[in-house]
Motif scaffolding. Structure first.
Motif, PDB file in Angstrom:
ATOM      1  N   ALA A 265       5.096   0.519  -0.827  1.00  0.00           N
ATOM      2  CA  ALA A 265       4.794  -0.776  -1.444  1.00  0.00           C
ATOM      3  C   ALA A 265       3.287  -0.946  -1.607  1.00  0.00           C
ATOM      4  O   ALA A 265       2.813  -1.449  -2.637  1.00  0.00           O
ATOM      5  CB  ALA A 265       5.377  -1.907  -0.588  1.00  0.00           C
ATOM      6  N   ARG A 266       2.506  -0.542  -0.600  1.00  0.00           N
ATOM      7  CA  ARG A 266       1.054  -0.665  -0.697  1.00  0.00           C
ATOM      8  C   ARG A 266       0.496   0.272  -1.779  1.00  0.00           C
ATOM      9  O   ARG A 266      -0.489  -0.055  -2.443  1.00  0.00           O
ATOM     10  CB  ARG A 266       0.425  -0.340   0.650  1.00  0.00           C
ATOM     11  CG  ARG A 266       0.741  -1.362   1.750  1.00  0.00           C
ATOM     12  CD  ARG A 266      -0.216  -2.536   1.726  1.00  0.00           C
ATOM     13  NE  ARG A 266       0.153  -3.532   2.735  1.00  0.00           N
ATOM     14  CZ  ARG A 266      -0.284  -3.535   3.989  1.00  0.00           C
ATOM     15  NH1 ARG A 266      -1.116  -2.576   4.402  1.00  0.00           N
ATOM     16  NH2 ARG A 266       0.103  -4.471   4.832  1.00  0.00           N
ATOM     17  N   ARG A 267       1.092   1.451  -1.924  1.00  0.00           N
ATOM     18  CA  ARG A 267       0.636   2.372  -2.968  1.00  0.00           C
ATOM     19  C   ARG A 267       0.777   1.725  -4.347  1.00  0.00           C
ATOM     20  O   ARG A 267      -0.152   1.741  -5.160  1.00  0.00           O
ATOM     21  CB  ARG A 267       1.445   3.668  -2.921  1.00  0.00           C
ATOM     22  CG  ARG A 267       1.103   4.575  -1.758  1.00  0.00           C
ATOM     23  CD  ARG A 267       2.006   5.801  -1.733  1.00  0.00           C
ATOM     24  NE  ARG A 267       1.514   6.764  -0.758  1.00  0.00           N
ATOM     25  CZ  ARG A 267       1.247   8.026  -1.001  1.00  0.00           C
ATOM     26  NH1 ARG A 267       1.427   8.507  -2.222  1.00  0.00           N
ATOM     27  NH2 ARG A 267       0.809   8.833  -0.069  1.00  0.00           N
ATOM     28  N   ALA A 268       1.948   1.188  -4.590  1.00  0.00           N
ATOM     29  CA  ALA A 268       2.181   0.535  -5.883  1.00  0.00           C
ATOM     30  C   ALA A 268       1.259  -0.667  -6.051  1.00  0.00           C
ATOM     31  O   ALA A 268       0.705  -0.903  -7.139  1.00  0.00           O
ATOM     32  CB  ALA A 268       3.649   0.110  -5.994  1.00  0.00           C
ATOM     33  N   GLN A 269       1.064  -1.425  -4.986  1.00  0.00           N
ATOM     34  CA  GLN A 269       0.189  -2.592  -5.043  1.00  0.00           C
ATOM     35  C   GLN A 269      -1.254  -2.181  -5.323  1.00  0.00           C
ATOM     36  O   GLN A 269      -1.978  -2.844  -6.078  1.00  0.00           O
ATOM     37  CB  GLN A 269       0.273  -3.351  -3.714  1.00  0.00           C
ATOM     38  CG  GLN A 269      -0.437  -4.691  -3.687  1.00  0.00           C
ATOM     39  CD  GLN A 269      -0.317  -5.369  -2.327  1.00  0.00           C
ATOM     40  OE1 GLN A 269       0.264  -4.807  -1.380  1.00  0.00           O
ATOM     41  NE2 GLN A 269      -0.862  -6.577  -2.220  1.00  0.00           N
TER      42      GLN A 269
END
Length: 480
Positions: A265-269
Motif C-alpha cells: 500500500a505504501r509503495r502505491a501511495q
C-alpha cells in the motif's frame, strides 16, 4: 636522488635559497641547506658528504665556500671529519636533545568482534574467480578499451547490469538507462545534481532513521534534507506530504536500519505522491539480494520507470573496496543526468569489464546463493544467542539483509553500552547514530555480515556485560 649503496650523500637536493638577511653569504646558505637536509632526515647518520672540491664544482662556487660550510657544521656536531677519511653525518634524531612531547591520547583497544553494520563477509570474497575475471579481461580487452572511459560506464557492463536487474530484481532497465558509478552514495550525488539542475528540485526527503551518508551526499549536492519518520510499514508517506520535498530516498526492499519492508500500500501511495507533486523516488536497493524467508521483493522502479531512480552496488554483496555500482534513471532524465555530472569519474574500465565477466559467467549468482545460505544461518545463530544471553532484548527487522535491530527496555543506556563494549574490543552501533534527533527508543543496530559464526557467542557475551554496565542503577531513596 637516492643515496647509493655506499651511503654517499652526493645526490641530496640542496636548496640554497635566495640571499636573506643574516644569510646573504653563500657559505652560510650552504651550511643552512645541509643542516636542514640532516635534520629532515634526507641525510642520515653515517652518510658521506661529497668532497669539498667536487661539491664546489657542482655548485659553481669556490672550494673555500664548501670548506667553510663543512667547518661550521663540524663545530655544531652535524658532521665529523677524520684525517684520511671522508666527512660524514654524525647527527641523528636519537643523538639530538629530546623535544617535549605532546600528551598522547590512549589508542582504543583493537576490535576483537565486529557487530557493526555495513560490511559483507570480507573473508568470503571470491578472490580466485575475481582474479580470473580480471585476468580474462586484461588479456582480451581491445586497445580502445584502455583509453579514456565513457563517463556513463562501459557499454558491456551497462548491458550486463540491465539484463541482471531485469531478471533478478524486476527492473525496467536497458543499456541506455543504466550508468555505472562508484556506489550508492556516488549515484545519489549524481541524481541530486541532475534533479537540481534540470527540475529545479532543492528539497529532498530521507528516511528517519536512515543511513547518514545519504543525507551527507544530498547536502553536498546542494539540496535541503528533510527527515521523514519510518514505522513498521516503511516510510510514512502522509508525513512526506508535509515537507516541501519533490524527491525522496527510500529503501523499499529493506529499510536501513529498522529492517522494515515498504508495504504494497505504501509503495502505491509513494508512486502516486511522485506523480501528484511532479517529483521522483530514488530507490536505494542496497542489500535486497539477501532475503531469507522468501524471494526478494521486486524493485519499485518497475512500477513507474518514469518517476523512480534505482541505485545499487556490489558493496554489500562482494566488497566496498571494488567501488562499483549502478544507477538506473528515467529515460527523460538521462540526458540531464549526464549533463549535470560532466566531471564524474567512472570506475576503472578493467574493473567494469571484470564485473561484467563475473556476472555473465554465473559466478555472481553462485556467490549470492552461497552468501544467502551463510547469512541466513548466521542470522539464526545470532538471534538464538541473543535470546539466551540477552533475554531483555527484542529482535526486530525482516529476515533479510546483514543486520538486525535489538530493542532494549526503556531507560537502557545504549550510548554507555557502546562505550563499554568498545573498551573491551566489541564494536556496536546505537540506533540514535542514524537518527536525525535523539529518540526515546532504545536499540542497537547489530551487523552480522563481517563476523565469523564462532565469534558470535563470545561477542554476545561481551554485549551482555556491556549492557549491564549501561543500565542506570536505581537512585537511593531521599530518606537514605
Amino acid at each position: 636522488m637516492t643515496i647509493s649503496q655506499t651511503n654517499l650523500a652526493w645526490a641530496t637536493l640542496l636548496d640554497l635559497g635566495p640571499a636573506e638577511h643574516g644569510r646573504h653569504r653563500l657559505h652560510d646558505r650552504l651550511a643552512h641547506a645541509l643542516r636542514t637536509a640532516i635534520r629532515d632526515g634526507r641525510l642520515t647518520e653515517g652518510a658521506t658528504v661529497p668532497p669539498s672540491r667536487a661539491l664546489a664544482e657542482e655548485l659553481g662556487c669556490s672550494r673555500w665556500v664548501v670548506t667553510q660550510a663543512y667547518g661550521q657544521l663540524i663545530a655544531e656536531g652535524y658532521l665529523c671529519a677524520r684525517v684520511g677519511s671522508a666527512t660524514r653525518v654524525s647527527w641523528s634524531p636519537d643523538t639530538a636533545p629530546p623535544r617535549p612531547r605532546a600528551r598522547r591520547v590512549p589508542a582504543p583497544p583493537p576490535v576483537r568482534y565486529d557487530l557493526a553494520p555495513g560490511l559483507p563477509d570480507l573473508r568470503a570474497f571470491p578472490r580466485r574467480r575475481w582474479a580470473d575475471a580480471v585476468r580474462t579481461v586484461t588479456g582480451s580487452a581491445v586497445h580502445y578499451d584502455l583509453g579514456l572511459p565513457d563517463p556513463a560506464g562501459h557499454a558491456v557492463l551497462r548491458t550486463t547490469v540491465a539484463q541482471y536487474l531485469r531478471r533478478s530484481r524486476g527492473a525496467d532497465a536497458d543499456v541506455a538507462s543504466v550508468s555505472v558509478c562508484a556506489g550508492v552514495t556516488d549515484g545519489l550525488v549524481r541524481t541530486c545534481r541532475a534533479l537540481r539542475d534540470a527540475e529545479g528540485i532543492t528539497d529532498l526527503a530521507v528516511e528517519d532513521p536512515g543511513w547518514g551518508r545519504l543525507r551527507d551526499a544530498a547536502t553536498s549536492a546542494g539540496l535541503n534534507v528533510h527527515p521523514v519518520p519510518v514505522d513498521h510499514d516503511g516510510l510514512r508517506v502522509e508525513d512526506l506530504g508535509r515537507t516541501p520535498a519533490r524527491a525522496v530516498v527510500v529503501g523499499a526492499a529493506h529499510q536501513f536500519p529498522t529492517g522494515t519492508v515498504l508495504s504494497p500500500a505504501r509503495r502505491a501511495q509513494l508512486v502516486r505522491w511522485a506523480r501528484e507533486v511532479d517529483g521522483f523516488v530514488i530507490e536505494d536497493d542496497y542489500d535486497a539480494e539477501f532475503r531469507y524467508d522468501h524471494h526478494p521483493v521486486a524493485v519499485m522502479q518497475g512500477m513507474d520507470p518514469s518517476r523512480v531512480f534505482l541505485l545499487g552496488s556490489v558493496s554489500k554483496t562482494l566488497s566496498p573496496a571494488l567501488g562499483l555500482g549502478w544507477l538506473v534513471a528515467p529515460a527523460a532524465m538521462t540526458p540531464a543526468l549526464r549533463a549535470a555530472n560532466l566531471v564524474a569519474a567512472a570506475p576503472p574500465v578493467l574493473d567494469q569489464l571484470a564485473l561484467a565477466t563475473f556476472i555473465d559467467r554465473g559466478w555472481y549468482d553462485a556467490h549470492l546463493r552461497a552468501a544467502r545460505r551463510r547469512f541466513r544461518s548466521r542470522r539464526d545463530l545470532l538471534v538464538r544467542t541473543l535470546g539466551a544471553q540477552v533475554p531483555q532484548g527484542r529482535v526486530a527487522g525482516t529476515a533479510a539483509g546483514l543486520h538486525i535491530l535489538l530493542h532494549l527496555p526503556d531507560g537502557a543506556d545504549t550510548r554507555g553500552a557502546v562505550r563499554a563494549a568498545a573498551a573491551v574490543g566489541l564494536r556496536l552501533v546505537d540506533l540514535d547514530d542514524y537518527s536525525a534527533k535523539r529518540s526515546a527508543e532504545r536499540a542497537l543496530v547489530l551487523g552480522y555480515g563481517n563476523i565469523n559464526d564462532t565469534e558470535i557467542p563470545p561477542a554476545v557475551a561481551l554485549l551482555r556485560e556491556a549492557l549491564r554496565s549501561g543500565v542506570p542503577r536505581p537512585r537511593p531513596d531521599a530518606d537514605g
